[in-house]
Structures are given as C-alpha cells and as structure tokens.
Motif scaffolding. Sequence first.
Motif, short mmCIF file in Angstrom:
data_model
loop_
_atom_site.label_atom_id
_atom_site.label_comp_id
_atom_site.label_asym_id
_atom_site.label_seq_id
_atom_site.Cartn_x
_atom_site.Cartn_y
_atom_site.Cartn_z
N VAL A 22 -6.00 -4.03 16.87
CA VAL A 22 -6.82 -5.53 17.53
C VAL A 22 -5.88 -6.09 18.44
N PRO A 23 -6.03 -6.05 19.82
CA PRO A 23 -5.30 -6.74 20.82
C PRO A 23 -5.36 -8.13 20.60
N ALA A 24 -4.39 -9.09 21.04
CA ALA A 24 -4.38 -10.42 20.96
C ALA A 24 -5.74 -10.94 22.00
N HIS A 25 -5.92 -10.32 23.17
CA HIS A 25 -6.52 -10.96 23.94
C HIS A 25 -8.22 -10.95 23.50
N VAL A 26 -8.56 -10.28 22.49
CA VAL A 26 -9.81 -10.38 21.92
C VAL A 26 -10.28 -11.68 21.16
N PHE A 27 -9.19 -12.43 20.92
CA PHE A 27 -9.42 -13.81 20.01
C PHE A 27 -9.69 -15.08 20.92
N VAL A 28 -10.09 -15.89 20.46
CA VAL A 28 -10.19 -17.22 21.01
C VAL A 28 -9.78 -18.27 19.93
N PRO A 29 -8.78 -18.99 20.24
CA PRO A 29 -7.89 -18.90 21.19
C PRO A 29 -6.81 -17.73 21.20
N PRO A 62 -4.04 -15.45 20.00
CA PRO A 62 -2.85 -15.58 19.42
C PRO A 62 -1.72 -14.69 20.23
N HIS A 63 -0.22 -15.10 19.79
CA HIS A 63 0.78 -14.56 20.25
C HIS A 63 1.11 -13.39 19.98
N VAL A 64 0.35 -12.45 18.90
CA VAL A 64 0.86 -11.25 18.50
C VAL A 64 -0.71 -10.49 18.22
N ASP A 65 -0.58 -9.03 18.68
CA ASP A 65 -1.52 -8.16 18.13
C ASP A 65 -2.00 -8.25 16.55
N SER A 66 -2.94 -7.81 16.26
CA SER A 66 -3.68 -7.67 14.69
C SER A 66 -3.95 -6.39 14.58
N ALA A 67 -4.15 -6.02 13.34
CA ALA A 67 -4.88 -4.88 12.72
C ALA A 67 -5.51 -4.77 11.64
N VAL A 68 -6.51 -3.87 11.57
CA VAL A 68 -7.58 -3.95 10.56
C VAL A 68 -7.05 -2.81 9.67
N LEU A 69 -6.93 -3.12 8.04
CA LEU A 69 -6.64 -2.13 7.23
C LEU A 69 -7.85 -1.96 6.19
N SER A 70 -7.95 -0.78 5.58
CA SER A 70 -8.90 -0.88 4.50
C SER A 70 -8.02 -0.40 3.25
N LEU A 71 -8.01 -1.39 2.29
CA LEU A 71 -7.36 -0.91 0.83
C LEU A 71 -8.51 -0.47 -0.20
N THR A 72 -8.13 0.68 -0.67
CA THR A 72 -9.05 1.35 -1.98
C THR A 72 -8.32 1.19 -2.99
N PRO A 73 -8.59 0.30 -3.95
CA PRO A 73 -8.03 0.29 -4.96
C PRO A 73 -8.01 1.40 -5.90
N HIS A 74 -6.83 1.64 -6.60
CA HIS A 74 -6.52 3.07 -7.29
C HIS A 74 -7.57 2.71 -8.82
N LYS A 75 -8.12 4.04 -9.13
CA LYS A 75 -8.77 3.82 -10.37
C LYS A 75 -7.71 4.06 -11.40
N THR A 76 -6.60 4.59 -11.27
CA THR A 76 -5.43 4.73 -11.90
C THR A 76 -4.43 4.65 -11.51
N SER A 77 -3.37 3.86 -11.42
CA SER A 77 -2.11 3.67 -10.79
C SER A 77 -1.38 4.97 -10.58
N PRO A 78 -0.70 5.22 -9.43
CA PRO A 78 0.03 6.30 -9.18
C PRO A 78 1.39 6.52 -9.85
N ALA A 79 1.55 5.42 -10.36
CA ALA A 79 2.81 5.60 -11.45
C ALA A 79 2.53 4.57 -12.66
N PHE A 80 2.95 4.96 -14.05
CA PHE A 80 2.79 4.33 -15.00
C PHE A 80 3.87 3.11 -14.96
N VAL A 81 3.14 1.86 -15.37
CA VAL A 81 4.03 0.85 -15.41
C VAL A 81 4.17 0.20 -16.92
N ALA A 82 4.92 -0.06 -17.60
CA ALA A 82 4.57 -0.37 -18.95
C ALA A 82 4.62 -1.91 -19.05
N ASN A 83 5.40 -2.58 -17.93
CA ASN A 83 5.30 -4.00 -18.07
C ASN A 83 5.19 -4.44 -16.53
#
Length: 292
Positions: free
Chosen positions: A190-197, A199-220
């Motif tokens: 998302v380039p900066a020029h499509v915002f009002v006002p 911004p000084h930087v570009d943006s990005a849209v991300l999609s986060l899909t939560p894991h049904k089970t974590s890719p690594a087992f963590v005990a704590n």
Amino acid sequence: MGDQRSVTGRTSQVLRDYRLKPKKSLGQNFLTDSRVLDKMVRAADIDKETGVLEVGPGIGSLTERLANVAGKVVAVEIDKRLIPILENTFASYDHVQIVCGDILALDVPKVLKEHLSSCKRTTVVANLPYYITSAVIMKLLELNWSFYRLVLMMQKEVAERVLAKPGSKDYGVLSVAVQYYATPEKVARVPAHVFVPRPHVDSAVLSLTPHKTSPAFVANRELFFVVVKSSFKERRKTLANNLNAHLFTDWNKSQVNEWLNRVGIDPRRRAETLSLAEFARISNALSDSCLI
C-alpha cells in the motif's frame, strides 16, 4: 467493488463537514484507495456467518464494506470525535456495533462474547496505527479466542519483520512470536500516497491464519518467549553471549557453551539463524532441567 473517486471524495467531504484534522498522536491516516479496501475484505474471507472485529474504523470506509458481507461487525475506535460520524453512518445497520475504546486497554474477549458469540467464526480486520502495531498484533494473537483469520494493515517495515525467515536481517522477536501463533502471508503493498494525510512510509496488508496446532511443541510458553527475547537482545552478539548476559547470568561463558552443545545448538550462532523449532528446543530443555 468500490469506486476510487467515491472513497477519496467521501473522505475529503467528511473531514470538511466535521472540521476534522487527523490526530498525529493517534497515528491517523485515512485510506482512500478502494482497491486496497476490496483486497482486505476478500482476504478476510467473510460471509454472513462471520463476525468481524474491526480495529480503527476511522470514518468507516472499510467498515461499510465489511457490513455489506458480514453477519455482524463490531468496530473499536479510540478517537471520541469519530464516534458520532460512525454512529450516524451506520444508524440503519442493526448488525454493526460501534465501541469507543483503546484496543490495548479493552477487555476484548468480553466485547467479542457480547457482540459476536452467535457467529460461526470471528475474523479481525484492522488498519493499525504504526506506533502500536506490534502490541496490538501480539495482544490479539495471545487472546484465548479462536480467530479464523486476521487481516491487518501495517507499516511496510513491520510487515517485513513479521514475514521474515531465519537468516534474514528482518528476522527477530516479532517474526518468531507471530509465526509461533500464525502463518503470515502478504496480501498487498500500500503506497503512502493513498492515505490522507500522507504518511512518510509505505504500508502493507498481511493475512495471519492462526495455527490449529503450533508448528513447534513448547512446554512453557512464557519461558519460550524469555529465551527468544534474551537471544535477540544484542543482534551482533552470538547466542551464547546473549544468553550468558541476559538469561544464564550466574554461569560463565564456558558453562553456557557446554550446555548449548548438549542441547544440539552451536553456541557461536546468532539468534537470527535459529528456527522457531530450535528456540523451542532450547526452552524445552530449560523447562525439563529446571535451570531457570
């Protein structure tokens, strides 16, 4: 699909009508590109059985699109000046609820239960202010709530850190933390020029899909994140030096080296080269040994 001129015109008109000036202190930049709004809605994969939590609706350009496809929408806005605008805009939408509050201070599970518990699944869509992006992402991911998906707009540099893989300069605590909970994918730049006002930087849209089970087992989980944060404390230092300075403070360096070798991790490596599974191996070994 939305009309580009109508979105830009509506934003300008609302700001004029209400004599509003975006607040720098809240990181307010209103998106005016209909194509990006449409991409966000498509990425969220919303239907009439979906409840949407929107963070930072602003003047409601994205909210309107969400309302047209979702079963229910609850929009959380921190700026009290914008609440009357949103309430007026969505007065005829019985399935849209406007909540005034700070997402970081809000009891989000309570809001979700009150407004979206009847929905089959819950999705988050947000245009995140730059200064609280990481904190909001982690709060949402750490909630005891099964989100179907999170579609988030953020500063491009933060998006690169979220997406980063081991061995890259952007890989760090945020990369490991987000990827522990979810699989991130890039939706749009998302380039900066499509915002009002603008911004000084570009943006990005991300999609986060939560894991049904974590890719690594963590005990704590708490210990896992202590290990990760300690490992990245000083990026140019080796793993052993960071853990010695910030975690194994009662040990000397040779003891740390010996312990890491026993765990199967080369103590000369830097944190940015370790995978999520390797951080899990270190924290699980610590948990089993009761050393910390």
